[in-house]
Design an enzyme around this catalytic site. Structure first.
Site, short mmCIF file in Angstrom:
data_model
loop_
_atom_site.label_atom_id
_atom_site.label_comp_id
_atom_site.label_asym_id
_atom_site.label_seq_id
_atom_site.Cartn_x
_atom_site.Cartn_y
_atom_site.Cartn_z
CE1 TYR A 639 37.86 23.27 50.64
CE2 TYR A 639 38.78 21.41 49.44
CZ TYR A 639 37.70 22.06 50.01
OH TYR A 639 36.46 21.49 49.95
CG HIS A 720 37.02 23.22 56.22
ND1 HIS A 720 37.70 22.82 55.08
CD2 HIS A 720 35.92 22.44 56.27
CE1 HIS A 720 37.03 21.84 54.49
NE2 HIS A 720 35.94 21.60 55.18
CG ASN A 763 37.98 18.10 53.85
OD1 ASN A 763 39.02 17.68 53.36
ND2 ASN A 763 37.00 18.57 53.14
#
Ligand SMILES: Cc1cc2nc3c(=O)[nH]c(=O)nc-3n(C[C@H](O)[C@H](O)[C@H](O)COP(=O)(O)OP(=O)(O)OC[C@H]3O[C@@H](n4cnc5c(N)ncnc54)[C@H](O)[C@@H]3O)c2cc1C
Ligand SMILES: *[C@@H]1O[C@H](CO)[C@@H](O)[C@H](O)[C@H]1NC(C)=O
Ligand SMILES: *[C@@H]1O[C@H](CO)[C@@H](O)[C@H](O)[C@H]1NC(C)=O
Ligand SMILES: *[C@@H]1O[C@H](CO)[C@@H](O)[C@H](O)[C@H]1NC(C)=O
Ligand SMILES: *[C@@H]1O[C@H](CO)[C@@H](O)[C@H](O)[C@H]1NC(C)=O
Ligand SMILES: *[C@@H]1O[C@H](CO)[C@@H](O)[C@H](O)[C@H]1NC(C)=O
Ligand SMILES: *[C@@H]1O[C@H](CO)[C@@H](O)[C@H](O)[C@H]1NC(C)=O
Ligand SMILES: *[C@@H]1O[C@H](CO)[C@@H](O)[C@H](O)[C@H]1NC(C)=O
Ligand SMILES: *[C@@H]1O[C@H](CO)[C@@H](O)[C@H](O)[C@H]1NC(C)=O
Length: 786
Positions: A639, A720, A763
């Site tokens: 990510y 997210h 996260n």
């Protein structure tokens, strides 16, 4: 791009592929074909499943049907043709773009991509689903039983039979995902089908008297009362006359992490609080009894409780917990995202709250809020209460690679500011092997107070307002609330905590947001809830959203146990693991799937720092035509997080369905180049460091950069989302002010992921809860309230 126009050569086979009938559930019965494990001769390693079915009204004069197309995810497009030859017949084309269906009606006339044919109206119905292996597109096709083509200047009309009809289909399977030229565009050009067939559709068997019931139950995604208030009141007269209006100091809309923390802290301060949640109970602790795992019946623990069932959230047959009025994932039950998520829990570094990332200077120090959060919700590494790690091969393997690359092994939450060149075991807020979180802590203390009231199954449509002053919340709960309206005390306040998409929708329906979104509401079933034109408040609701772009790489290594890719965990888990969990809530099932996390700071070509997070787990969904060791698969998700500069926009359509209007991922090419470089560096030397390792997605026929270039944008979705009602200096650039108050209103606030102005480091839910602790303190301290 060549298409074969006719399947005439196959006509002798008509009758061999006979239609069958089946029911998905009581009222959902179809007639058509159901094929499994078909092999595509042009793609010998690929097998696929394909179902095409239709249901027709019993009234033969009606010109519509309900169709269902189910395919394995390797189908890049499916075309359903209303005749036995592709040419000159109405065709429905559909493909999946991320989790969204893209569909059109077409008619082939030449050896090229069939052009769009207009006239028929296709509407996606709510029974459409996507899981890990298949997609299912359920649709209504109106004006679809006759069509006209041009035969040398003369229009020729074909009408679908009333009892039977030869029909055909084409499918394009291509693991490189190149069958559709521009997947976001319904009129996209296509690669030719790699497989096709015909069958005799038995229309008579597909006629059902439940047709309108099917339509009703599938197309009504929101329970919207009749659009005029007169009808609403009269239909609920008895309920209205018994419900006594109780005003509240604070009405909080949405029982996710933001809303539950707000409700607890505000009721703790002695205010009278009403928390509205559209869904029902989730975990056992909240009274949830649905979804008790079949092998864990004796414990009463549900899929929301047992951490190791996380991967099955996406693979279940009737996943009622997902919000049905979004095209992305969202949890619509008590606890919101925190009862369906992977529960990775990383309290944010202090510098995440910097003005560089859009936070007002008053928010620059989250330390006290994080301490409060951790006091309620400690982080647990390992999550199993016997303090052992289970199914830990991915950790052991990657540790030996990353340690050679100079990364340090840490207990990640021991130093939340250190997020460069580190790795460690995932941290969770599972406790004693069971999902914990806001529902087990903040909600329990709130519930113990007499000044707190929770209403479940209560869907909020809009706020009721008189210009800038909010007087209540309009809901569908006419049993507990007179006319469905929750009311405020004179100095009362409303806090919207319905999540990035949910809060935006309530604002739009309340006449707050960009004009184009208000116009969508104006065309919807709830147009009557809008205030008069002169009360509209124009704010950038839905603008400036972001979400981590993420790229999955899939590997095999003989040391890895893929746990059957989590496919058997619900019905037939490994006996010993299930027994251990039932006996003591320890073992593999005490954790969700991630096993390894790492972070690295990256320096972009634009001089900006961006951080990369990695999360690795056993199992995965490789895309390769080469054979591989199927039990040894693992995935690393990369990510790009804090520092990303790309922004998108979310909104609603006229069915009030929420979706990304402008996809946020990789809008800024610097985000893409930073992540590509980060991944390249992270996997350099991996094969040398880990003998036996094979990267299978991308495989050795594709370079990493070609893979990243071709990566479907919507598949980069990390769930997210932040920023749709971001905090900021003024109403041109933000929706809420430093105190989380919606600009140009007197008493409307937002407290959820939407206020976060930039993508967090990790996260999101720890950052959402930190922001909620900070925000609720500011709201309580702000003068003028009840
Ligand atoms: C599949 C998935 C996996 C994830 N994994 C992780 C992870 O491992 N770690 C992590 O930190 N984060 C994860 N996240 C993200 C995290 O769960 C979210 O950031 C977080 O839940 C957002 O909190 P919120 O309060 O803003 O909204 P939500 O959690 O979305 O809560 C909103 C609540 O409002 C309710 N609501 C919505 N509209 C209305 C209405 N009109 N009326 C009444 N009620 C309404 C909803 O039912 C819901 O309960 C994941 C998210 C998803 C979807
Ligand atoms: C139905 O479709 C035809 C094209 O097949 C089009 O000409 C016609 O206008 C449509 N009818 C309606 C009511 O939309
Ligand atoms: C699959 O994609 C590749 C790469 O774009 C292309 O060359 C090939 O023709 C495609 N195959 C099919 C069957 O569409
Ligand atoms: C995935 O969806 C398909 C089609 O609806 C269904 O047949 C299959 O059982 C689902 N898989 C799982 C694991 O639930
Ligand atoms: C209100 O909406 C919720 C969520 O959609 C639903 O569960 C509930 O049944 C609805 N209530 C009424 C009275 O329609
Ligand atoms: C809303 O719709 C009505 C007609 O249904 C129209 O007269 C009005 O102009 C619309 N308002 C806006 C803001 O689009
Ligand atoms: C495949 O992986 C398993 C572990 O999942 C391992 O035991 C086995 O030896 C591997 N097979 C080959 C051929 O490498
Ligand atoms: C690519 O990998 C496959 C399967 O592992 C192997 O058979 C093939 O030889 C490899 N090709 C190249 C060019 O390395
Ligand atoms: C709003 O805030 C932005 C960012 O701080 C600033 O650039 C802009 O000038 C402000 N606009 C107004 C109208 O104050």
């Amino acid at each position: 791009m060549k298409f074969s126009l006719t399947l005439a050569g196959l006509l002798p086979f008509i009758g061999q592929a006979l239609a069958v009938t089946w029911c998905d559930s009581a009222n959902f019965c179809y007639s058509g074909i159901r094929k499994t494990a078909l092999t595509d001769p042009q793609n010998p390693s690929a097998t696929f499943d394909l179902t095409i079915g239709a249901a027709y009204p019993t009234d033969t004069t009606r010109t519509e049907f309900i169709g269902e197309i189910v395919a394995t995810k390797n189908a890049n497009w499916v075309g359903y043709d209303m005749g036995g030859s592709m040419a000159n017949n109405l065709m429905i084309l559909v493909w999946l773009n991320g989790n969204n269906f893209v569909y059109s009606t077409r008619m082939a006339t030449d050896y090229v991509t069939p052009p769009v044919y207009s006239g028929p109206v296709v509407t996606q119905l709510a029974a459409s689903t996507v899981n890990a292996t298949h997609w299912k597109f359920v649709f209504r096709c109106q004006n679809c039983t006759s069509w006209t083509y041009n035969s040398g200047g003369t229009p020729v009309t074909t009408t679908m039979g009333t009892t039977s009809q030869v029909q055909s289909y084409g499918i394009c399977l291509n693991s490189t995902a190149s069958c559709v030229t521009s997947p976001t565009s319904a009129s996209s050009a296509l690669q030719q089908h790699s497989y096709f067939d015909i069958w005799g559709q038995d229309i008579a068997s597909g006629r059902t008297s439940a047709y309108d019931l099917m339509l009703g139950s599938t197309s009504t995604t929101l329970s919207i009362p009749a659009s005029t208030s007169t009808t609403r009141t009269s239909s609920t007269t008895s309920a209205s006359s018994t419900a006594i209006p109780t005003p509240y100091d604070y009405i909080i809309v949405g029982g996710g992490p933001g809303g539950i923390i707000a409700a607890d802290r505000i009721s703790q301060a002695g205010k009278k609080v009403l928390l509205l949640e559209r869904g029902g109970p989730s975990t056992k602790e909240t009274g949830g009894t649905r979804e008790v795992a079949p092998w864990a019946k004796s414990t009463g623990l549900t899929r929301f409780d047992i951490p190791g069932l996380f991967e099955n959230m996406f693979g279940a047959d009737d996943p009622w917990w997902w919000c049905k009025d979004l095209t992305v994932f969202g949890g619509c039950l008590l606890g919101g995202g925190t009862v369906i998520n992977g529960m990775l829990y990383f309290p944010p570094p202090t510098y995440e709250f910097s003005s560089v990332y859009g936070w007002p200077s008053e928010w620059s120090n989250p330390t006290a809020a994080i301490a409060q959060l951790l006091a309620r919700l400690p982080s647990y590494t390992p999550p199993s209460s016997d303090n052992k790690y289970y199914l830990d091969q991915v950790y052991t393997l990657l540790k030996s690679h990353f340690s050679k690359k100079g990364y340090s092994e840490v207990v990640i939450n021991d130093n939340r500011d250190w997020k460069d060149s580190i790795y460690g075991h995932p941290a969770y807020n599972f406790h004693n092997g069971i999902r914990s979180g806001v529902t087990h802590t903040y909600l329990q203390t709130a519930k113990a107070r007499s000044n707190f009231k929770l209403m479940l199954y209560t869907y909020a449509h809009s706020v009721v307002r008189n210009g800038a002053t909010i007087t209540g919340v309009r809901t569908n709960n006419t049993i507990d609330l007179p006319n469905g309206i929750a009311t405020l005390t004179p100095k009362g306040r409303v806090i919207l905590s319905s999540g990035v998409y949910g809060t935006a929708r309530i604002l739009f329906t309340s006449g707050i947001g960009p004009t184009d979104m208000i116009q969508q509401v104006n065309q919807s079933a709830v147009a009557s809830y809008l205030p008069p034109w002169n009360q509209y408040i124009n704010l950038p609701v839905g603008q400036y959203v972001s979400d981590n772009p993420s790229i999955n790489l899939v590997f095999t290594h003989p040391a890895v146990d893929d746990f059957e890719n989590w496919q058997n965990i619900w019905d037939s888990p490994r006996t010993a693991d299930a027994a251990q969990y039932v006996a003591s809530q320890t073992g593999v099932f005490a954790s969700s799937s991630p096993r390894f996390n790492f972070w690295k700071a990256l320096w972009g070509a634009d001089g900006k720092t961006r951080w990369m997070q990695g999360t690795a787990r056993p199992g995965g969904w490789p895309s390769t035509e080469q054979s591989f060791n199927t039990t040894a698969v693992f995935t690393i998700t990369f990510y790009l997080s804090l520092g990303i500069t790309s922004r998108g926009r979310i909104g609603i359509n006229s069915d009030l369905k929420g979706f990304p209007l402008v996809q946020p991922w990789f809008q800024d090419p610097n985000d893409k180049s930073a992540l590509l470089k980060g991944i390249t560096d992270a996997i350099a030397d991996m094969k040398t460091n880990l003998p036996g390792l094979v990267m299978i997605t991308p495989d050795n026929t594709t370079t990493l950069s070609a893979f990243v270039d071709a990566y479907d944008k919507a598949s980069m979705n990390s769930n997210h989302w932040v920023g749709s009602t971001r905090i900021g200096a003024n109403s041109s650039v933000a929706v809420v002010d430093t105190n989380c108050k919606v600009f140009n209103t007197n008493n409307l606030f937002v407290l959820d992921a939407g206020i976060i102005p930039s993508q967090p480091m990790s996260n999101t839910h720890a950052s959402v809860m930190t922001a909620a602790e900070m925000g609720v303190a500011r709201i309580l301290a702000l003068t003028g309230g009840a």
